[in-house]
Design a protein around this motif. Structure first.
Motif, PDB file in Angstrom:
ATOM      1  N   LEU A   1       0.762  -1.259  -0.073  1.00 33.95           N
ATOM      2  CA  LEU A   1       0.025  -0.027   0.206  1.00 33.95           C
ATOM      3  C   LEU A   1       0.912   1.364  -0.083  1.00 33.95           C
ATOM      4  O   LEU A   1       0.591   2.391  -0.796  1.00 33.95           O
ATOM      5  CB  LEU A   1      -1.020   0.067   1.212  1.00 33.95           C
ATOM      6  N   ARG A   2       1.811   1.219   0.886  1.00 28.13           N
ATOM      7  CA  ARG A   2       2.831   2.498   0.639  1.00 28.13           C
ATOM      8  C   ARG A   2       3.504   2.548  -0.558  1.00 28.13           C
ATOM      9  O   ARG A   2       3.653   3.850  -0.920  1.00 28.13           O
ATOM     10  CB  ARG A   2       3.814   2.180   2.047  1.00 28.13           C
ATOM     11  N   LYS A   3       3.891   1.621  -1.049  1.00 29.15           N
ATOM     12  CA  LYS A   3       4.552   1.765  -2.348  1.00 29.15           C
ATOM     13  C   LYS A   3       3.617   2.122  -3.354  1.00 29.15           C
ATOM     14  O   LYS A   3       3.810   2.974  -4.284  1.00 29.15           O
ATOM     15  CB  LYS A   3       5.233   0.232  -2.735  1.00 29.15           C
ATOM     16  N   ARG A   4       2.309   1.812  -3.382  1.00 31.10           N
ATOM     17  CA  ARG A   4       1.400   2.459  -4.375  1.00 31.10           C
ATOM     18  C   ARG A   4       1.166   3.719  -4.027  1.00 31.10           C
ATOM     19  O   ARG A   4       1.198   4.511  -5.092  1.00 31.10           O
ATOM     20  CB  ARG A   4       0.025   1.470  -4.328  1.00 31.10           C
ATOM     21  N   GLN A   5       0.929   4.202  -2.942  1.00 34.17           N
ATOM     22  CA  GLN A   5       0.864   5.764  -2.457  1.00 34.17           C
ATOM     23  C   GLN A   5       1.994   6.485  -3.055  1.00 34.17           C
ATOM     24  O   GLN A   5       1.685   7.458  -3.631  1.00 34.17           O
ATOM     25  CB  GLN A   5       0.726   5.898  -1.078  1.00 34.17           C
ATOM     26  N   TRP A   6       3.308   5.844  -2.728  1.00 37.12           N
ATOM     27  CA  TRP A   6       4.437   6.758  -3.164  1.00 37.12           C
ATOM     28  C   TRP A   6       4.287   6.637  -4.845  1.00 37.12           C
ATOM     29  O   TRP A   6       4.588   7.699  -5.276  1.00 37.12           O
ATOM     30  CB  TRP A   6       5.508   6.041  -2.867  1.00 37.12           C
ATOM     31  N   LYS A   7       4.187   5.689  -5.580  1.00 40.88           N
ATOM     32  CA  LYS A   7       4.104   5.660  -6.865  1.00 40.88           C
ATOM     33  C   LYS A   7       3.082   6.639  -7.420  1.00 40.88           C
ATOM     34  O   LYS A   7       3.357   7.338  -8.496  1.00 40.88           O
ATOM     35  CB  LYS A   7       3.808   4.385  -7.371  1.00 40.88           C
ATOM     36  N   SER A   8       1.919   6.653  -6.838  1.00 41.63           N
ATOM     37  CA  SER A   8       0.881   7.371  -7.081  1.00 41.63           C
ATOM     38  C   SER A   8       1.305   9.099  -7.012  1.00 41.63           C
ATOM     39  O   SER A   8       0.866   9.786  -7.920  1.00 41.63           O
ATOM     40  CB  SER A   8      -0.388   7.260  -6.260  1.00 41.63           C
TER      41      SER A   8
END
Length: 94
Positions: free
Chosen positions: A6-13
């Motif tokens: 989830l954190r990685k997706r938020q960062w990428k977003s």
């Protein structure tokens, strides 16, 4: 420990939003700007190349450089920006 998905997706977003902001800023000045997004070389988060008409080079270069620096200060994303002039097209009939 690897980052949670989830954190990685938020960062990428967030990174993609910042890249989009850079592209929008360049296209506000020169709508015909061509954009290429490259893989980072080392520790950068992104590398974005802008190809602009020669008469808009200085203005686009200043805006995207300033904006990428502000993104670094605000969010910590290291987005490298390259601005190049479009090569003039050959005159037809010669």
């Amino acid at each position: 420990m690897p980052p949670k998905p989830l954190r990685k997706r938020q960062w990428k977003s967030m990174l993609n939003r910042r890249i989009s902001e850079l592209i929008e800023a360049a296209r506000e000045i020169a709508p015909e700007t061509e954009v290429l997004i490259h893989e980072p070389f080392e520790e950068e988060d992104a590398v974005v190349e802008f190809i602009v008409p020669s008469e808009k080079f200085d203005e686009v270069d200043e805006v995207v450089t300033r904006k990428s620096t502000q993104i670094w200060w605000d969010d910590g994303f290291d987005i490298v920006v390259w601005v190049h002039e479009k090569k003039p097209e050959a005159v037809k009939g010669e």
